[in-house]
Design a protein around this motif. Structure first.
Motif, PDB file in Angstrom:
ATOM      1  N   THR A  22       0.836  -1.204   0.000  1.00 23.38           N
ATOM      2  CA  THR A  22       0.000   0.000   0.000  1.00 23.38           C
ATOM      3  C   THR A  22       0.871   1.255   0.000  1.00 23.38           C
ATOM      4  OG1 THR A  22      -1.762  -1.179   1.139  1.00 23.38           O
ATOM      5  CG2 THR A  22      -1.788   1.228   1.322  1.00 23.38           C
ATOM      6  N   GLN A  23       1.906   1.253   0.831  1.00 19.22           N
ATOM      7  CA  GLN A  23       2.774   2.444   0.921  1.00 19.22           C
ATOM      8  C   GLN A  23       3.568   2.653  -0.367  1.00 19.22           C
ATOM      9  OE1 GLN A  23       4.843   1.060   4.388  1.00 19.22           O
ATOM     10  NE2 GLN A  23       3.488   2.140   5.816  1.00 19.22           N
ATOM     11  N   ALA A  24       4.088   1.552  -0.932  1.00 15.16           N
ATOM     12  CA  ALA A  24       4.896   1.677  -2.164  1.00 15.16           C
ATOM     13  C   ALA A  24       4.058   2.206  -3.323  1.00 15.16           C
ATOM     14  CB  ALA A  24       5.512   0.327  -2.531  1.00 15.16           C
ATOM     15  N   LEU A  25       2.769   1.872  -3.330  1.00 14.85           N
ATOM     16  CA  LEU A  25       1.896   2.368  -4.396  1.00 14.85           C
ATOM     17  C   LEU A  25       1.437   3.799  -4.136  1.00 14.85           C
ATOM     18  CD1 LEU A  25      -0.368  -0.779  -4.989  1.00 14.85           C
ATOM     19  CD2 LEU A  25       1.413   0.095  -6.488  1.00 14.85           C
ATOM     20  N   LEU A  26       1.199   4.123  -2.867  1.00 12.31           N
ATOM     21  CA  LEU A  26       0.586   5.416  -2.529  1.00 12.31           C
ATOM     22  C   LEU A  26       1.576   6.586  -2.497  1.00 12.31           C
ATOM     23  CD1 LEU A  26      -1.952   6.987  -1.524  1.00 12.31           C
ATOM     24  CD2 LEU A  26      -1.308   6.315   0.806  1.00 12.31           C
ATOM     25  N   PHE A  27       2.695   6.394  -1.847  1.00 13.79           N
ATOM     26  CA  PHE A  27       3.578   7.546  -1.601  1.00 13.79           C
ATOM     27  C   PHE A  27       4.115   8.196  -2.887  1.00 13.79           C
ATOM     28  CE2 PHE A  27       4.599   5.627   2.850  1.00 13.79           C
ATOM     29  CZ  PHE A  27       3.358   6.047   3.298  1.00 13.79           C
ATOM     30  N   PRO A  28       4.456   7.416  -3.926  1.00 11.34           N
ATOM     31  CA  PRO A  28       4.903   8.090  -5.160  1.00 11.34           C
ATOM     32  C   PRO A  28       3.816   8.958  -5.791  1.00 11.34           C
ATOM     33  CG  PRO A  28       5.520   5.765  -5.184  1.00 11.34           C
ATOM     34  CD  PRO A  28       4.588   5.956  -4.029  1.00 11.34           C
ATOM     35  N   ARG A  29       2.551   8.677  -5.448  1.00 14.05           N
ATOM     36  CA  ARG A  29       1.447   9.499  -5.987  1.00 14.05           C
ATOM     37  C   ARG A  29       1.457  10.887  -5.359  1.00 14.05           C
ATOM     38  NH1 ARG A  29      -3.829   5.795  -5.343  1.00 14.05           N
ATOM     39  NH2 ARG A  29      -4.847   7.659  -6.202  1.00 14.05           N
ATOM     40  N   TYR A  30       2.203  11.041  -4.261  1.00 10.67           N
ATOM     41  CA  TYR A  30       2.314  12.339  -3.592  1.00 10.67           C
ATOM     42  C   TYR A  30       3.721  12.910  -3.746  1.00 10.67           C
ATOM     43  CZ  TYR A  30      -2.450  12.018  -2.263  1.00 10.67           C
ATOM     44  OH  TYR A  30      -3.826  11.982  -2.358  1.00 10.67           O
ATOM     45  N   GLY A  31       4.392  12.467  -4.832  1.00 15.24           N
ATOM     46  CA  GLY A  31       5.683  13.046  -5.196  1.00 15.24           C
ATOM     47  C   GLY A  31       6.846  12.615  -4.326  1.00 15.24           C
ATOM     48  N   MET A  32       6.643  11.612  -3.496  1.00 19.45           N
ATOM     49  CA  MET A  32       7.727  11.212  -2.585  1.00 19.45           C
ATOM     50  C   MET A  32       8.767  10.360  -3.318  1.00 19.45           C
ATOM     51  SD  MET A  32       5.525  10.357   0.838  1.00 19.45           S
ATOM     52  CE  MET A  32       3.965  11.210   1.123  1.00 19.45           C
ATOM     53  N   GLU A  33      10.015  10.425  -2.813  1.00 20.38           N
ATOM     54  CA  GLU A  33      11.101   9.608  -3.358  1.00 20.38           C
ATOM     55  C   GLU A  33      11.219   8.370  -2.486  1.00 20.38           C
ATOM     56  OE1 GLU A  33      14.611  12.029  -3.766  1.00 20.38           O
ATOM     57  OE2 GLU A  33      13.528  13.498  -4.980  1.00 20.38           O
ATOM     58  N   VAL A  34      10.645   7.283  -2.949  1.00 25.04           N
ATOM     59  CA  VAL A  34      10.499   6.085  -2.124  1.00 25.04           C
ATOM     60  C   VAL A  34      11.654   5.109  -2.363  1.00 25.04           C
ATOM     61  CG1 VAL A  34       9.024   4.081  -1.653  1.00 25.04           C
ATOM     62  CG2 VAL A  34       7.990   6.333  -2.077  1.00 25.04           C
ATOM     63  N   THR A  35      12.238   4.648  -1.262  1.00 26.13           N
ATOM     64  CA  THR A  35      13.236   3.577  -1.332  1.00 26.13           C
ATOM     65  C   THR A  35      12.631   2.340  -0.686  1.00 26.13           C
ATOM     66  OG1 THR A  35      15.094   5.104  -1.207  1.00 26.13           O
ATOM     67  CG2 THR A  35      15.534   2.830  -0.553  1.00 26.13           C
ATOM     68  N   LEU A  36      12.708   1.237  -1.404  1.00 20.43           N
ATOM     69  CA  LEU A  36      12.215  -0.035  -0.882  1.00 20.43           C
ATOM     70  C   LEU A  36      13.446  -0.902  -0.620  1.00 20.43           C
ATOM     71  CD1 LEU A  36       9.588  -1.669  -0.410  1.00 20.43           C
ATOM     72  CD2 LEU A  36       9.663  -2.281  -2.841  1.00 20.43           C
ATOM     73  N   ALA A  37      13.642  -1.278   0.639  1.00 18.94           N
ATOM     74  CA  ALA A  37      14.866  -2.014   1.006  1.00 18.94           C
ATOM     75  C   ALA A  37      14.497  -3.359   1.634  1.00 18.94           C
ATOM     76  CB  ALA A  37      15.683  -1.191   1.996  1.00 18.94           C
ATOM     77  N   TYR A  38      15.120  -4.423   1.114  1.00 16.24           N
ATOM     78  CA  TYR A  38      14.824  -5.752   1.672  1.00 16.24           C
ATOM     79  C   TYR A  38      15.934  -6.720   1.277  1.00 16.24           C
ATOM     80  CZ  TYR A  38      13.170  -6.195  -3.120  1.00 16.24           C
ATOM     81  OH  TYR A  38      13.100  -6.164  -4.493  1.00 16.24           O
ATOM     82  N   PRO A  39      16.109  -7.802   2.060  1.00 15.45           N
ATOM     83  CA  PRO A  39      17.078  -8.827   1.652  1.00 15.45           C
ATOM     84  C   PRO A  39      16.429  -9.776   0.630  1.00 15.45           C
ATOM     85  CG  PRO A  39      16.157  -9.351   3.808  1.00 15.45           C
ATOM     86  CD  PRO A  39      15.512  -8.062   3.376  1.00 15.45           C
ATOM     87  N   GLU A  40      17.246 -10.540  -0.036  1.00  7.74           N
ATOM     88  CA  GLU A  40      16.758 -11.478  -1.059  1.00  7.74           C
ATOM     89  C   GLU A  40      15.684 -12.400  -0.469  1.00  7.74           C
ATOM     90  OE1 GLU A  40      18.555 -14.892  -3.895  1.00  7.74           O
ATOM     91  OE2 GLU A  40      19.985 -13.530  -2.937  1.00  7.74           O
ATOM     92  N   GLY A  41      14.609 -12.598  -1.216  1.00  6.66           N
ATOM     93  CA  GLY A  41      13.535 -13.488  -0.752  1.00  6.66           C
ATOM     94  C   GLY A  41      12.325 -12.726  -0.246  1.00  6.66           C
ATOM     95  N   TYR A  42      12.471 -11.415  -0.086  1.00  6.94           N
ATOM     96  CA  TYR A  42      11.352 -10.616   0.431  1.00  6.94           C
ATOM     97  C   TYR A  42      10.881  -9.571  -0.578  1.00  6.94           C
ATOM     98  CZ  TYR A  42      12.183 -13.211   4.590  1.00  6.94           C
ATOM     99  OH  TYR A  42      12.308 -14.261   5.459  1.00  6.94           O
ATOM    100  N   GLU A  43      11.065  -9.900  -1.876  1.00  7.67           N
ATOM    101  CA  GLU A  43      10.615  -9.021  -2.953  1.00  7.67           C
ATOM    102  C   GLU A  43       9.098  -8.847  -2.881  1.00  7.67           C
ATOM    103  OE1 GLU A  43      12.238 -11.894  -3.368  1.00  7.67           O
ATOM    104  OE2 GLU A  43      14.225 -11.255  -4.001  1.00  7.67           O
ATOM    105  N   LEU A  44       8.616  -7.672  -3.254  1.00  5.59           N
ATOM    106  CA  LEU A  44       7.182  -7.514  -3.483  1.00  5.59           C
ATOM    107  C   LEU A  44       6.907  -7.994  -4.907  1.00  5.59           C
ATOM    108  CD1 LEU A  44       6.461  -4.031  -1.822  1.00  5.59           C
ATOM    109  CD2 LEU A  44       6.368  -6.316  -0.801  1.00  5.59           C
ATOM    110  N   PRO A  45       5.671  -8.393  -5.200  1.00  2.49           N
ATOM    111  CA  PRO A  45       5.380  -8.884  -6.563  1.00  2.49           C
ATOM    112  C   PRO A  45       5.772  -7.868  -7.641  1.00  2.49           C
ATOM    113  CG  PRO A  45       3.517  -9.282  -5.097  1.00  2.49           C
ATOM    114  CD  PRO A  45       4.493  -8.452  -4.313  1.00  2.49           C
ATOM    115  N   ASP A  46       6.176  -8.376  -8.807  1.00  2.00           N
ATOM    116  CA  ASP A  46       6.620  -7.500  -9.914  1.00  2.00           C
ATOM    117  C   ASP A  46       5.548  -6.484 -10.303  1.00  2.00           C
ATOM    118  OD1 ASP A  46       8.978  -8.848  -9.968  1.00  2.00           O
ATOM    119  OD2 ASP A  46       8.427 -10.171 -11.640  1.00  2.00           O
TER     120      ASP A  46
END
Ligand code: CP
Length: 344
Positions: A183-207
């Motif tokens: 929800t956050q990864a989809l929403l925040f860029p809609r408000y012009g934010m510069e979003v960084t998504l950080a995770y170790p291998e195996g915890y990818e969000l769907p493509d």
């Protein structure tokens, strides 16, 4: 501002326009002020909200139930494990019947691979708004409260270019859905934010989530980038949201589970082993010191205070978790007010 949100479902914020979200936040600010000043605001007098829960909750259940009361409505708490869903009532039949008795159905169903489909099936047949209180994929109510909290802290007009990091962290309490980071990864860029998504291998969000987030960023002047380096995510960040989530790809290989049972949140041996490799992914004071001076630490809660975050951070001066949790009340009230009581 939109003046015709009556009857709308809220399954994902992706299905609401920015204008509708802004109208919702305008309403939430108004209701928050009324709450602070004890000004009555019973816009839904004599209405009924059916609250179906397949999973546990503290904030979502109580903000919705208290919010309904404050708006003059009555909220029925329905533990799905005690409903005839257990004996075969379908999502369609449940929605047809409950919607003939009241004015909204709100539902939490975090079952991996089934929750969102279940809520959508109810929305298809309901005569009244169906509101998603968290499913396996989305947590729109949390997204609204988070956006409101960020806007309150940084000024509503100044979210453009804000550096926001959504960071996977180690936790063993239970297998948490991906709904909050999605929800956050989809929403925040809609408000012009510069979003960084950080995770170790195996915890990818769907493509498809990343593709949609990139599209949202492109249209609204935000950005989204991915890193596997936790320090990079903290360096210079204005907002950090370090939180555990389960492994989507590992789970998506399994056959979807029966819709009747509560969320399958027990960690398997394979999941415990994958987790164990990533114990170092923790929000520490040392990492927090890398963020910008006026940064905030957010968490949807419940937090795993042993593994996810150090007490000095979650209880420290940058933490805004209780304001974030309180905003769950004002935003869910805004959603109920507009969708149940609003003009069509
Ligand atoms: N953040 C959140 O949804 O909390 P609960 O699980 O307690 O409702």
């Amino acid at each position: 501002m939109v003046t015709s949100m009556g009857g709308k479902h809220l399954i994902t914020l992706q299905e609401w326009t920015n204008e509708e979200i802004d109208t919702c936040l305008d309403t939430a600010y108004d209701l928050k002020l009324k709450f602070a000043r004890k000004i009555p605001h019973a816009s839904l007098r004599d209405e009924t909200v059916f609250m179906m829960f397949f999973d546990e909750s503290t904030r979502t259940r109580n903000s919705t139930e208290a919010g309904a009361t404050q708006l003059g409505a009555h909220a029925h708490f329905l533990d799905a494990s005690k409903m005839q869903i257990q004996h075969g009532d379908s999502a369609k039949d449940t929605a047809m019947i409950l919607s003939s008795y009241g004015h909204a159905i709100v539902c939490r169903h975090c079952g991996w691979g089934v929750g969102n489909a279940y809520i959508r099936e109810m929305a298809k047949y309901s005569r009244v708004p169906v509101l998603n209180l968290q499913c396996d994929l989305y947590h729109p109510m949390q997204g609204l409260a988070d956006l409101m909290t960020i806007q309150e802290h940084f000024d509503r007009t100044k979210t453009q270019g804000l550096k926001v990091s959504i960071i996977w962290c180690y936790a063993t309490a239970h297998k948490k859905p991906i709904s909050v980071p999605v929800t956050q990864a989809l929403l925040f860029p809609r408000y012009g934010m510069e979003v960084t998504l950080a995770y170790p291998e195996g915890y990818e969000l769907p493509d498809w989530v990343i593709a949609q987030a990139e599209e949202n960023a492109r249209k609204n002047g935000g950005t989204i980038r991915i890193t596997h380096n936790i320090r990079e995510a903290f360096e210079g960040a204005d907002v950090v949201i370090p939180k555990n989530w389960g492994s989507w790809y590992a789970d998506s290989k399994k056959v979807p589970t029966d819709e009747k049972r509560a969320g399958n949140t027990t960690l398997t041996q394979e999941e415990l082993e994958r987790l164990a490799k990533n114990k170092s992914w923790k929000c520490t004071q040392e990492l927090m010191d890398l963020t910008s001076e006026n940064s905030i630490y957010m968490h949807a809660l419940p937090a795993d205070r042993v593994n996810e975050v150090e007490d000095s951070v979650i209880d420290g001066p940058h933490s805004i978790i209780y304001q974030e949790a309180e905003n769950r009340l004002h935003t869910v009230k805004a959603v109920m007010d507009l969708t149940m009581g609003g003009r069509r």
